[in-house]
Design an enzyme around this catalytic site. Structure first.
Site, PDB file in Angstrom:
ATOM      1  N   LYS A 254       0.835  -1.203   0.000  1.00  0.00           N
ATOM      2  CA  LYS A 254       0.000   0.000   0.000  1.00  0.00           C
ATOM      3  C   LYS A 254       0.869   1.252   0.000  1.00  0.00           C
ATOM      4  CE  LYS A 254      -0.656   0.406   5.026  1.00  0.00           C
ATOM      5  NZ  LYS A 254      -1.662   0.457   6.100  1.00  0.00           N
ATOM      6  N   GLY A 511      -5.924  -2.494  17.171  1.00  0.00           N
ATOM      7  CA  GLY A 511      -6.170  -3.861  17.630  1.00  0.00           C
ATOM      8  C   GLY A 511      -5.064  -4.842  17.351  1.00  0.00           C
TER       9      GLY A 511
END
Length: 593
Positions: A254, A511
């Site tokens: 990305k 997370g």
């Protein structure tokens, strides 16, 4: 000023052209438009010539794939891309056929299973196999975080149809993500997005993510430049005007981009792969360039100067050149070492710069302006609350969206408020909040009295809540190790009962080590993990980061304490706020009894 007239020169041919005409146009474009000189390596003894040979080549349809000789030692994602071109699901209407297949049949074949779990990310669809089997998160493209009431209503109508499974999130890249989507509905949703001027193209996996800009662009009395024309051009280039851009859809990893518009650096340039920093050179406005900033599980690094300046009109050519250098030369083995900074480290900044320069239209990349226009002493402003615009008689109102989570009813109401009090426009921010611009000062009191602002999205949240950011967490995300959004709110509210802080403290939750919650830029960050508690039981926990800064003196946080059980966080965070951030303990009634 950026102009859309020159954008077409840097876009791939129409996907609807015949193969023969497409080939002629590609060849003609390469000669007449890009004018790319020979990619012979620079005279250097440090980087072998063969290392600077492009590892990819163009194939039929405008797709770029790895050359046969470079297909060893690949990571699993690269193998999935080689097995079947992901962009074909959109550009060749593959999604329409896939959407008709039951999930049971899809899972029975590796090719279609990989379509659902991997390739659909090229059109912004993320299967929630672990926690919401058969349902998808859809990530949009929303340059500069600007959206309309019409778009907001449409997205609200989509998630409303999914009942308790449907909701939306404001992301840390000024973007919408909607949840609960089912595969059979996707073709109709894509049509609906197109009808309201939205798309979800190339928003996941190895693509360019949402272009970020100043959330106050065009209304900020102190802005340096309006970032919207530039982020819009970038998004148009990245997606080929929403038609799909296969020339840059096969990156090694990305890639993030932002355009800086104010001294506040709301866009976080230090963690972007490319950041445009406004700067004047020889009396002409343009941008100095920072490159390579990123956050990943194993490493995080701040962006570095490329020693390059481009005029405002050359925002697209230099973006294209940098992306093509990364696409052509980037490593495609261990996914933890495939972000662009790893390539810069390997080649050295000057060799990397020379590879970018070769890919510029005229083979020239100017050296950086001596200084950018950012005031290094500027104190970053808080955009929450009511603030005057540069337009006389108007104000913008920053609304706090707790951890960025919205329900359909919230979005319908925001759309109504944008129409009734503003000009039908909303702005999303990287802190997961929303700005309502263009409110007449005469209507401010009525807006502030609206139930949504008094009960849900306060313009004046507490000092700890106003800087709270949280990723999706394991409620929906299969990679998340811990629950984040509800826990972030709970811990913050419990900490507020114990201490009073003198100023906002930015606390971010993520997370897992992928750090979608960007804990490394926070004053205090929490990264999910598992550990054993005092009874030897495996429990959800967090590594605590401290010391991240944003603005001109940006700095990425360091680990403060590892593997703290989530149930033990409140007293530790309260003590940390007292020790490092000037908090004062509150008198607690239970201590007095």
């Amino acid at each position: 000023m950026a102009s859309s007239a020159s954008l077409q020169r840097f876009l791939p041919p129409s996907p609807h052209a015949t193969p023969a005409s497409s080939s002629r146009r590609r060849n003609g474009r390469a000669r007449a438009v890009v004018s790319m000189p020979s990619l012979s390596p620079p005279a250097t003894g440090e980087v072998p010539a063969e290392r600077l040979e492009p590892r990819v080549e163009e194939r039929e349809g405008g797709y770029w794939v790895l050359k046969e000789k470079n297909r060893t030692g690949l990571n699993p994602q690269e193998k999935v891309k080689l097995e079947k071109e992901p962009m074909g699901l959109f550009m060749e209407d593959g999604i329409k056929d896939l959407a008709k297949i039951p999930m049971e049949e899809i899972d029975a074949a590796k090719l279609t299973k990989d379509d659902v779990d991997v390739r659909l990310k090229w059109i912004g669809l993320f299967h929630r196999r672990k926690h919401q089997y058969g349902r998808f998160m859809m990530r949009l493209k929303l340059p500069n975080g600007v959206t309309t009431s019409e778009q907001t209503r449409y997205l609200a109508s989509v998630i409303e149809a999914y009942g308790a499974d449907g909701c939306a999130d404001v992301t840390t890249r000024q973007n919408w993500q909607i949840r609960g989507v089912t595969l059979p509905d996707v073709p109709a949703i894509l049509d609906g997005l197109r009808a309201v001027g939205l798309n979800s193209l190339q928003s996941g996996m190895d693509n360019v993510r949402n272009p970020v800009g100043n959330p106050l662009a065009g209304v900020d009395p102190h802005e340096i430049v309006d970032t919207r024309p530039y982020t819009n051009l970038l998004s148009s280039y990245i997606t080929n005007n929403s038609q799909g851009n296969p020339t840059i859809s096969n990156l090694p990893r990305k890639w993030n981009v932002c355009v800086i518009g104010s001294h506040d650096l709301y866009e976080h340039p230090h963690i972007n792969d490319l950041a445009y920093m406004p700067a004047v050179k020889d009396g002409k406005f343009g941008f100095n360039l920072l490159v390579g900033g990123f956050i990943s599980p194993k490493r995080w690094a701040e962006a570095l100067p490329l020693d390059a300046w481009v005029a405002g009109d050359d925002v697209i050519p230099v973006c294209k050149a940098i992306l093509e250098a990364y696409r052509d030369l980037g490593f495609r083995g261990n996914r933890q070492k495939t972000r662009m900074m790893w390539l810069i480290d390997e080649l050295g900044m000057e060799v990397f710069r020379s590879e970018v320069e070769k890919r510029m239209p005229n083979g020239v990349l100017e050296r950086a302006a001596p200084e950018d226009l950012i005031d290094k002493t500027w104190e970053r402003r808080d955009y929450l609350g009511v603030h005057p615009q540069k337009q006389e008689g108007l104000s913008y109102v920053g609304l706090h969206v707790p951890v960025g989570r919205l329900q359909a009813a919230d979005m319908f109401e925001l759309a109504r408020l944008a129409d009734e009090y503003g000009t039908g426009e909303l702005r999303l921010t990287v802190e997961q909040n929303i700005v309502l611009p263009n409110v007449s000062n005469e209507r401010l009191d009525a807006l502030l009295a609206e139930p949504l602002l008094r009960q849900r999205f306060s313009p004046e949240p507490s000092l700890l809540l106003r800087g709270l950011v949280a990723c999706t967490g394991n409620q929906f995300c299969g990679q998340a190790i811990i629950e984040t959004k509800a826990r972030a709110l709970q811990v913050t509210q419990e900490v507020e009962k114990r201490v009073s802080v003198p100023r906002p403290v930015r606390m971010h939750w993520t997370g897992c080590p992928n750090s979608c919650g960007q804990v490394q830029v926070a004053d205090i960050g929490f990264m999910g993990c598992l550990t054993k508690d005092s009874d030897g039981k495996i429990v959800e926990a967090a590594d605590i980061f401290v010391g991240g800064r944003v603005g001109s003196d940006s700095h990425l946080a360091d680990v403060y304490k590892k593997s703290v059980p989530c149930k033990d966080l409140v007293p530790i965070v309260a003590d940390l706020l007292v020790e490092r951030f000037g908090a004062v303990p509150r008198e607690r009634e239970e201590d007095e009894e």
